[in-house]
Design an enzyme around this catalytic site. Structure first.
Site, PDB file in Angstrom:
ATOM      1  N   SER A 126       0.776  -1.188   0.062  1.00  0.00           N
ATOM      2  CA  SER A 126       0.120   0.182  -0.006  1.00  0.00           C
ATOM      3  C   SER A 126       0.805   1.163  -0.023  1.00  0.00           C
ATOM      4  O   SER A 126       2.024   1.211   0.714  1.00  0.00           O
ATOM      5  CB  SER A 126      -0.857  -0.137   1.212  1.00  0.00           C
ATOM      6  OG  SER A 126      -1.512   1.180   1.206  1.00  0.00           O
ATOM      7  N   TYR A 151      -2.118  -0.950  10.993  1.00  0.00           N
ATOM      8  CA  TYR A 151      -2.389  -1.580   9.649  1.00  0.00           C
ATOM      9  C   TYR A 151      -1.152  -1.327   8.728  1.00  0.00           C
ATOM     10  O   TYR A 151      -0.555  -2.090   7.950  1.00  0.00           O
ATOM     11  CB  TYR A 151      -3.623  -0.925   8.896  1.00  0.00           C
ATOM     12  CG  TYR A 151      -3.657  -1.090   7.652  1.00  0.00           C
ATOM     13  CD1 TYR A 151      -4.017  -2.632   7.160  1.00  0.00           C
ATOM     14  CD2 TYR A 151      -3.392  -0.237   6.675  1.00  0.00           C
ATOM     15  CE1 TYR A 151      -3.856  -2.708   5.564  1.00  0.00           C
ATOM     16  CE2 TYR A 151      -3.316  -0.411   5.313  1.00  0.00           C
ATOM     17  CZ  TYR A 151      -3.650  -1.846   4.633  1.00  0.00           C
ATOM     18  OH  TYR A 151      -3.670  -2.093   3.491  1.00  0.00           O
ATOM     19  N   LYS A 155       2.097  -3.688   6.622  1.00  0.00           N
ATOM     20  CA  LYS A 155       2.326  -3.712   5.176  1.00  0.00           C
ATOM     21  C   LYS A 155       4.120  -3.361   5.211  1.00  0.00           C
ATOM     22  O   LYS A 155       4.666  -4.246   4.421  1.00  0.00           O
ATOM     23  CB  LYS A 155       1.785  -2.623   4.516  1.00  0.00           C
ATOM     24  CG  LYS A 155       0.210  -2.671   4.333  1.00  0.00           C
ATOM     25  CD  LYS A 155       0.069  -4.160   3.664  1.00  0.00           C
ATOM     26  CE  LYS A 155      -1.405  -4.346   3.503  1.00  0.00           C
ATOM     27  NZ  LYS A 155      -1.552  -5.614   2.859  1.00  0.00           N
TER      28      LYS A 155
HETATM   29  P1  NAD Z   1     -10.952  -6.933   1.269  1.00  0.00           P
HETATM   30  O1  NAD Z   1     -11.435  -6.829   2.748  1.00  0.00           O
HETATM   31  O2  NAD Z   1     -12.382  -6.761   0.277  1.00  0.00           O
HETATM   32  O3  NAD Z   1     -10.509  -8.593   0.821  1.00  0.00           O
HETATM   33  C1  NAD Z   1      -9.508  -9.195   1.629  1.00  0.00           C
HETATM   34  C2  NAD Z   1     -10.099 -10.683   1.770  1.00  0.00           C
HETATM   35  O4  NAD Z   1      -9.380 -11.205   2.830  1.00  0.00           O
HETATM   36  C3  NAD Z   1     -11.567 -10.575   2.452  1.00  0.00           C
HETATM   37  O5  NAD Z   1     -12.477 -11.291   1.533  1.00  0.00           O
HETATM   38  C4  NAD Z   1     -11.257 -11.275   3.671  1.00  0.00           C
HETATM   39  O6  NAD Z   1     -12.370 -12.126   4.144  1.00  0.00           O
HETATM   40  C5  NAD Z   1     -10.090 -12.139   3.516  1.00  0.00           C
HETATM   41  N1  NAD Z   1      -9.119 -12.308   4.677  1.00  0.00           N
HETATM   42  C6  NAD Z   1      -8.783 -11.710   5.679  1.00  0.00           C
HETATM   43  N2  NAD Z   1      -7.864 -12.305   6.477  1.00  0.00           N
HETATM   44  C7  NAD Z   1      -8.159 -13.527   6.075  1.00  0.00           C
HETATM   45  C8  NAD Z   1      -7.368 -14.795   6.666  1.00  0.00           C
HETATM   46  N3  NAD Z   1      -6.792 -14.565   7.777  1.00  0.00           N
HETATM   47  N4  NAD Z   1      -7.623 -15.773   6.018  1.00  0.00           N
HETATM   48  C9  NAD Z   1      -8.376 -15.866   5.079  1.00  0.00           C
HETATM   49  N5  NAD Z   1      -8.930 -14.810   4.415  1.00  0.00           N
HETATM   50  C10 NAD Z   1      -8.672 -13.519   4.869  1.00  0.00           C
HETATM   51  O7  NAD Z   1      -9.796  -6.113   1.005  1.00  0.00           O
HETATM   52  P2  NAD Z   1      -9.230  -5.239  -0.385  1.00  0.00           P
HETATM   53  O8  NAD Z   1      -9.621  -3.943  -0.755  1.00  0.00           O
HETATM   54  O9  NAD Z   1      -9.781  -6.344  -1.414  1.00  0.00           O
HETATM   55  O10 NAD Z   1      -7.582  -5.593  -0.140  1.00  0.00           O
HETATM   56  C11 NAD Z   1      -6.965  -6.569  -0.486  1.00  0.00           C
HETATM   57  C12 NAD Z   1      -5.518  -6.262  -0.347  1.00  0.00           C
HETATM   58  O11 NAD Z   1      -5.148  -5.031  -0.801  1.00  0.00           O
HETATM   59  C13 NAD Z   1      -5.279  -6.107   1.378  1.00  0.00           C
HETATM   60  O12 NAD Z   1      -4.115  -6.955   1.543  1.00  0.00           O
HETATM   61  C14 NAD Z   1      -5.097  -4.668   1.724  1.00  0.00           C
HETATM   62  O13 NAD Z   1      -4.451  -4.526   2.721  1.00  0.00           O
HETATM   63  C15 NAD Z   1      -4.686  -4.217   0.406  1.00  0.00           C
HETATM   64  N6  NAD Z   1      -4.792  -2.927   0.148  1.00  0.00           N
HETATM   65  C16 NAD Z   1      -5.972  -2.395  -0.022  1.00  0.00           C
HETATM   66  C17 NAD Z   1      -6.453  -1.140  -0.416  1.00  0.00           C
HETATM   67  C18 NAD Z   1      -7.675  -0.703  -0.509  1.00  0.00           C
HETATM   68  O14 NAD Z   1      -8.097   0.572  -0.622  1.00  0.00           O
HETATM   69  N7  NAD Z   1      -8.809  -1.211  -0.755  1.00  0.00           N
HETATM   70  C19 NAD Z   1      -5.192  -0.374  -0.665  1.00  0.00           C
HETATM   71  C20 NAD Z   1      -3.935  -0.873  -0.623  1.00  0.00           C
HETATM   72  C21 NAD Z   1      -3.742  -1.961  -0.195  1.00  0.00           C
HETATM   73  C1  WQD Z   2      -9.178   9.665   0.838  1.00  0.00           C
HETATM   74  C2  WQD Z   2      -9.559  11.191   1.067  1.00  0.00           C
HETATM   75  C3  WQD Z   2     -10.072  11.852   3.298  1.00  0.00           C
HETATM   76  C4  WQD Z   2     -14.060   9.901   3.771  1.00  0.00           C
HETATM   77  C5  WQD Z   2      -6.812   4.612   3.145  1.00  0.00           C
HETATM   78  C6  WQD Z   2      -5.849   4.083   3.769  1.00  0.00           C
HETATM   79  C7  WQD Z   2      -4.612   3.702   3.016  1.00  0.00           C
HETATM   80  C8  WQD Z   2      -4.965   2.901   1.868  1.00  0.00           C
HETATM   81  C9  WQD Z   2      -6.054   3.777   0.993  1.00  0.00           C
HETATM   82  C10 WQD Z   2      -4.922   0.553   2.366  1.00  0.00           C
HETATM   83  C11 WQD Z   2      -8.866  11.806   2.386  1.00  0.00           C
HETATM   84  C12 WQD Z   2     -11.421  12.087   2.561  1.00  0.00           C
HETATM   85  C13 WQD Z   2     -12.865  10.331   3.133  1.00  0.00           C
HETATM   86  C14 WQD Z   2     -14.970  10.981   3.852  1.00  0.00           C
HETATM   87  C15 WQD Z   2     -13.332  12.406   3.428  1.00  0.00           C
HETATM   88  N1  WQD Z   2      -5.766   1.818   2.103  1.00  0.00           N
HETATM   89  N2  WQD Z   2     -12.511  11.724   2.978  1.00  0.00           N
HETATM   90  N3  WQD Z   2     -14.742  12.264   3.784  1.00  0.00           N
HETATM   91  O1  WQD Z   2      -7.106   8.049   3.946  1.00  0.00           O
HETATM   92  O2  WQD Z   2      -6.040   8.195   1.514  1.00  0.00           O
HETATM   93  O3  WQD Z   2      -6.215   5.931   2.761  1.00  0.00           O
HETATM   94  O4  WQD Z   2      -7.066   3.932   1.880  1.00  0.00           O
HETATM   95  O5  WQD Z   2      -3.813   0.329   2.401  1.00  0.00           O
HETATM   96  O6  WQD Z   2      -3.888   2.887   3.900  1.00  0.00           O
HETATM   97  O7  WQD Z   2      -5.590   4.889   5.006  1.00  0.00           O
HETATM   98  O8  WQD Z   2      -8.487   6.896   1.657  1.00  0.00           O
HETATM   99  O9  WQD Z   2     -10.766   6.893   0.993  1.00  0.00           O
HETATM  100  O10 WQD Z   2     -10.296   7.078   3.494  1.00  0.00           O
HETATM  101  O11 WQD Z   2      -9.820   8.868   2.102  1.00  0.00           O
HETATM  102  O12 WQD Z   2     -13.245  13.734   3.241  1.00  0.00           O
HETATM  103  O13 WQD Z   2     -15.983  10.247   4.744  1.00  0.00           O
HETATM  104  O14 WQD Z   2     -10.920  11.474   1.249  1.00  0.00           O
HETATM  105  O15 WQD Z   2      -9.713  12.677   4.371  1.00  0.00           O
HETATM  106  O16 WQD Z   2      -8.461  12.866   2.193  1.00  0.00           O
HETATM  107  P1  WQD Z   2      -6.929   7.343   2.336  1.00  0.00           P
HETATM  108  P2  WQD Z   2      -9.998   7.177   2.060  1.00  0.00           P
END
Ligand code: NAD
Ligand code: WQD
Length: 340
Positions: A126, A151, A155
């Site tokens: 991330s 969190y 990562k």
């Molecule tokens: P998500 O929650 O939709 O998907 C994650 C899945 O993993 C879920 O279906 C959950 O049930 C499963 N899971 C969690 N822990 C588990 C375990 N111990 N055993 C088996 N299954 C398990 O999340 P996502 O948004 O699809 O994110 C996927 C990956 O990408 C994650 O590693 C997350 O940290 C990373 N990521 C997400 C974002 C984002 O904004 N969505 C941004 C950066 C990184």
């Molecule tokens: C985006 C912008 C908020 C909600 C998060 C995780 C990061 C990564 C991506 C996993 C920000 C603003 C949001 C609301 C708002 N995930 N906002 N009102 O904060 O960039 O990152 O997701 O790895 O680790 O921290 O994403 O979608 O929460 O926010 O004004 O109700 O929207 O302040 O500027 P963020 P976000």
């Protein structure tokens, strides 16, 4: 060709990636404990691709169960590891839940992978690892920081674990640092399903437009940015999913230059929170009820990537616009809520 284990494959990014993998000709087996996703996602995947991937429900923290799983699927040769808890706020309140789930599941997978001679591993990292960057855009060389959330720490620590294991074992790793993934598949058969009240901007916007939330609170308009709002690099989920196929092929074809590689996945373009709101209104014709409130603690001011390394090395570049992302997020919300 062996099978690809997709952990977290019924989740948001995992389901979209599974679709792209199947469409690229890969055989996929999903492991997910359905902690944050639903089994019906498999029907969506089947409807889009014509293939229902193998699925096993269990917790990756259960090493014995994982060993059994690998006995049943001896032909797995690659792992794309999405499974993790991802709610930043919850991780601050309950750090051990995050350290346990995100790190034990990774360590278990690596223990098995190295024993079973699995050589290819793609990891979901991330942009959170950059914290508040000193220079923009961020590149893969931008220093990572001690994170503001447990969190985020999971990562950074995961990347260190992967780097060490790739150094000592015959396993090649690509860590993909996602920026802000949004939107849904074009078919609107799969999309993001946040449980309860969303923390992220785009699901909050679509739920507000759908009348589930009264108003969107915009966190702060007094930042040191051109319009005073936070800036992020939003990326379409389908673009992001496709990058995983490219990364996996790079490993399978042994085209990686290092045993541990990192790529930022974003569009390279920063958008402010207000730009997102205005683009949503323009793209969907929906008037959004919003109010500007104080800053959200822990928010970084601005972060977006220099997208050139992924383009040069992977030949991958995000194609879709912010408007595309928001339109598809709205179409998904409408379908899910039965809104005409
Ligand atoms: P998500 O929650 O939709 O998907 C994650 C899945 O993993 C879920 O279906 C959950 O049930 C499963 N899971 C969690 N822990 C588990 C375990 N111990 N055993 C088996 N299954 C398990 O999340 P996502 O948004 O699809 O994110 C996927 C990956 O990408 C994650 O590693 C997350 O940290 C990373 N990521 C997400 C974002 C984002 O904004 N969505 C941004 C950066 C990184
Ligand atoms: C985006 C912008 C908020 C909600 C998060 C995780 C990061 C990564 C991506 C996993 C920000 C603003 C949001 C609301 C708002 N995930 N906002 N009102 O904060 O960039 O990152 O997701 O790895 O680790 O921290 O994403 O979608 O929460 O926010 O004004 O109700 O929207 O302040 O500027 P963020 P976000």
């Amino acid at each position: 060709m062996g099978k690809i284990l997709v952990t977290g494959g019924t989740g948001y990014i995992g389901s979209h990636t599974t679709v792209e993998l199947i469409q690229a000709g890969f055989k996929v087996v999903i492991v997910d404990n359905l902690f944050n996703s639903v089994i019906e996602t498999l029907d969506g995947i089947k409807e889009i691709t014509g293939v229902k991937p193998d699925f096993e429900k269990f917790d990756l923290c259960d090493y014995d169960r994982l060993k059994e799983f690998f006995k049943k699927y001896p032909d797995i040769d690659s792992i794309v590891h999405f499974a993790a808890h991802k709610a930043v706020g919850e991780s601050v309140r309950d750090p051990l839940k995050y350290y346990h789930n995100n790190l034990v599941s990774l360590i278990n997978l690596l223990k098995i992978a190295t024993k079973k001679n699995i050589k290819n591993f793609v990891f979901s990292s991330s942009c959170t690892v950059y914290g508040e960057p000193e220079e923009l855009p961020v590149t893969e060389e931008t220093p990572t920081k001690g994170q503001a959330s447990p969190y985020g720490n999971t990562k950074s620590i995961s990347e260190e674990i992967l780097r060490d294991v790739a150094k000592t074992h015959d396993i090649n790793v690509i860590s993909l640092r996602y920026f802000n993934p949004v939107g849904a598949h074009d078919s609107i058969l799969i999309g993001e399903l946040p449980l309860g009240k969303p923390e992220n901007l785009v699901p909050y916007i679509t739920q507000t437009a759908a009348g589930i939330r009264k108003e969107l609170k915009i966190f702060g308009n007094d930042y040191d940015t051109p319009d005073g709002y936070n800036i992020r690099d939003y990326i379409h989920i389908v673009d992001l999913a496709k990058a995983h196929v490219v990364a996996l092929k790079r490993l399978l074809e042994k085209k990686n230059k290092l045993e541990f590689e990192i790529y930022n996945l974003g569009t390279g373009k920063g958008s402010s929170t207000m730009e997102v709101v205005k683009t949503f209104e323009k793209a969907t014709g929906q008037k959004l009820n919003y109010r500007i409130v104080g800053r959200r603690p822990g928010d970084v001011v601005a972060v977006y990537t220099d997208a050139s390394l992924a383009e040069e090395e992977l030949g991958w570049k995000a194609q879709r616009t912010l408007e595309d992302m928001l339109k598809s997020a709205w179409e998904w919300e409408k379908k899910y809520r039965n809104i005409q």
